[in-house]
Design a protein around this motif. Sequence first.
Motif, PDB file in Angstrom:
ATOM      1  N   ASN A 140     127.602 -47.314 -55.110  1.00 37.16           N
ATOM      2  CA  ASN A 140     126.650 -47.046 -54.036  1.00 37.16           C
ATOM      3  C   ASN A 140     125.308 -46.644 -54.645  1.00 37.16           C
ATOM      4  OD1 ASN A 140     126.614 -44.234 -54.612  1.00 37.16           O
ATOM      5  ND2 ASN A 140     128.460 -43.934 -53.422  1.00 37.16           N
ATOM      6  N   TRP A 141     124.344 -46.399 -53.782  1.00 40.83           N
ATOM      7  CA  TRP A 141     122.991 -46.130 -54.285  1.00 40.83           C
ATOM      8  C   TRP A 141     122.878 -44.818 -55.033  1.00 40.83           C
ATOM      9  CZ3 TRP A 141     119.426 -49.264 -55.609  1.00 40.83           C
ATOM     10  CH2 TRP A 141     119.428 -50.542 -55.057  1.00 40.83           C
ATOM     11  N   ASP A 142     123.751 -43.851 -54.755  1.00 42.08           N
ATOM     12  CA  ASP A 142     123.725 -42.611 -55.535  1.00 42.08           C
ATOM     13  C   ASP A 142     124.101 -42.895 -56.985  1.00 42.08           C
ATOM     14  OD1 ASP A 142     122.974 -41.051 -53.357  1.00 42.08           O
ATOM     15  OD2 ASP A 142     125.057 -40.663 -52.782  1.00 42.08           O
ATOM     16  N   VAL A 143     125.093 -43.761 -57.170  1.00 44.86           N
ATOM     17  CA  VAL A 143     125.520 -44.136 -58.523  1.00 44.86           C
ATOM     18  C   VAL A 143     124.430 -44.953 -59.203  1.00 44.86           C
ATOM     19  CG1 VAL A 143     127.214 -45.462 -59.846  1.00 44.86           C
ATOM     20  CG2 VAL A 143     127.963 -44.048 -57.927  1.00 44.86           C
ATOM     21  N   ILE A 144     123.860 -45.892 -58.454  1.00 45.85           N
ATOM     22  CA  ILE A 144     122.792 -46.720 -59.018  1.00 45.85           C
ATOM     23  C   ILE A 144     121.616 -45.861 -59.453  1.00 45.85           C
ATOM     24  CG2 ILE A 144     121.017 -48.416 -58.419  1.00 45.85           C
ATOM     25  CD1 ILE A 144     123.197 -49.920 -56.884  1.00 45.85           C
ATOM     26  N   LYS A 145     121.240 -44.905 -58.615  1.00 52.84           N
ATOM     27  CA  LYS A 145     120.121 -44.032 -58.969  1.00 52.84           C
ATOM     28  C   LYS A 145     120.431 -43.253 -60.248  1.00 52.84           C
ATOM     29  CE  LYS A 145     116.656 -41.153 -56.907  1.00 52.84           C
ATOM     30  NZ  LYS A 145     116.097 -40.639 -55.678  1.00 52.84           N
ATOM     31  N   GLY A 146     121.675 -42.816 -60.389  1.00 48.71           N
ATOM     32  CA  GLY A 146     122.077 -42.080 -61.582  1.00 48.71           C
ATOM     33  C   GLY A 146     122.090 -42.943 -62.837  1.00 48.71           C
ATOM     34  N   LYS A 147     122.316 -44.235 -62.667  1.00 50.16           N
ATOM     35  CA  LYS A 147     122.376 -45.160 -63.806  1.00 50.16           C
ATOM     36  C   LYS A 147     121.180 -46.110 -63.792  1.00 50.16           C
ATOM     37  CE  LYS A 147     127.360 -45.219 -64.158  1.00 50.16           C
ATOM     38  NZ  LYS A 147     128.526 -46.058 -64.359  1.00 50.16           N
ATOM     39  N   TRP A 148     120.076 -45.673 -63.244  1.00 51.22           N
ATOM     40  CA  TRP A 148     118.930 -46.551 -63.031  1.00 51.22           C
ATOM     41  C   TRP A 148     118.459 -47.243 -64.296  1.00 51.22           C
ATOM     42  CZ3 TRP A 148     117.397 -49.531 -59.624  1.00 51.22           C
ATOM     43  CH2 TRP A 148     116.097 -50.039 -59.580  1.00 51.22           C
ATOM     44  N   ASP A 149     118.462 -46.546 -65.420  1.00 48.33           N
ATOM     45  CA  ASP A 149     117.997 -47.170 -66.665  1.00 48.33           C
ATOM     46  C   ASP A 149     118.840 -48.389 -67.030  1.00 48.33           C
ATOM     47  OD1 ASP A 149     115.831 -45.511 -67.081  1.00 48.33           O
ATOM     48  OD2 ASP A 149     116.956 -44.091 -68.301  1.00 48.33           O
ATOM     49  N   GLN A 150     120.145 -48.348 -66.747  1.00 51.73           N
ATOM     50  CA  GLN A 150     121.013 -49.478 -67.048  1.00 51.73           C
ATOM     51  C   GLN A 150     120.888 -50.576 -65.984  1.00 51.73           C
ATOM     52  OE1 GLN A 150     122.075 -46.284 -66.898  1.00 51.73           O
ATOM     53  NE2 GLN A 150     123.115 -45.789 -68.793  1.00 51.73           N
ATOM     54  N   VAL A 151     120.664 -50.201 -64.738  1.00 49.03           N
ATOM     55  CA  VAL A 151     120.671 -51.148 -63.618  1.00 49.03           C
ATOM     56  C   VAL A 151     119.348 -51.886 -63.469  1.00 49.03           C
ATOM     57  CG1 VAL A 151     120.929 -51.319 -61.095  1.00 49.03           C
ATOM     58  CG2 VAL A 151     122.415 -49.800 -62.401  1.00 49.03           C
ATOM     59  N   LYS A 152     118.251 -51.282 -63.871  1.00 47.25           N
ATOM     60  CA  LYS A 152     116.952 -51.901 -63.591  1.00 47.25           C
ATOM     61  C   LYS A 152     116.769 -53.248 -64.278  1.00 47.25           C
ATOM     62  CE  LYS A 152     114.409 -48.861 -66.716  1.00 47.25           C
ATOM     63  NZ  LYS A 152     113.409 -47.798 -66.749  1.00 47.25           N
ATOM     64  N   GLY A 153     117.461 -53.495 -65.372  1.00 42.87           N
ATOM     65  CA  GLY A 153     117.415 -54.812 -65.997  1.00 42.87           C
ATOM     66  C   GLY A 153     118.022 -55.874 -65.095  1.00 42.87           C
ATOM     67  N   SER A 154     119.103 -55.522 -64.427  1.00 43.55           N
ATOM     68  CA  SER A 154     119.736 -56.447 -63.482  1.00 43.55           C
ATOM     69  C   SER A 154     118.848 -56.682 -62.270  1.00 43.55           C
ATOM     70  CB  SER A 154     121.083 -55.895 -63.020  1.00 43.55           C
ATOM     71  OG  SER A 154     121.979 -55.805 -64.097  1.00 43.55           O
ATOM     72  N   VAL A 155     118.133 -55.649 -61.856  1.00 42.97           N
ATOM     73  CA  VAL A 155     117.193 -55.788 -60.734  1.00 42.97           C
ATOM     74  C   VAL A 155     116.085 -56.753 -61.121  1.00 42.97           C
ATOM     75  CG1 VAL A 155     115.482 -54.562 -59.323  1.00 42.97           C
ATOM     76  CG2 VAL A 155     117.715 -53.521 -59.745  1.00 42.97           C
TER      77      VAL A 155
END
Length: 66
Positions: free
Chosen positions: A2-17
């Motif tokens: 969910n978005w709480d998890v995504i926000k916590g892992k933002w550095d890893q997820v932003k590449g996928s974004v």
Amino acid sequence: MNWDVIKGKWDQVKGSVKQEWGDLTDDDIAATEGDADKLSGKLQERYGWAKADADEKLNDFVRRHG
């Protein structure tokens, strides 16, 4: 995921974004700070989508990357 998890892992997820929505600049992505509403707003800006469309695409992104 969910978005709480995504926000916590933002550095890893932003590449996928960035890969998913290549029209977003690095500054756009950094400015959202993993916040779903801010990211939705940037998608609306860059792609001309309605809020509902941007939110739907974000939810799909979360389902596929979760």
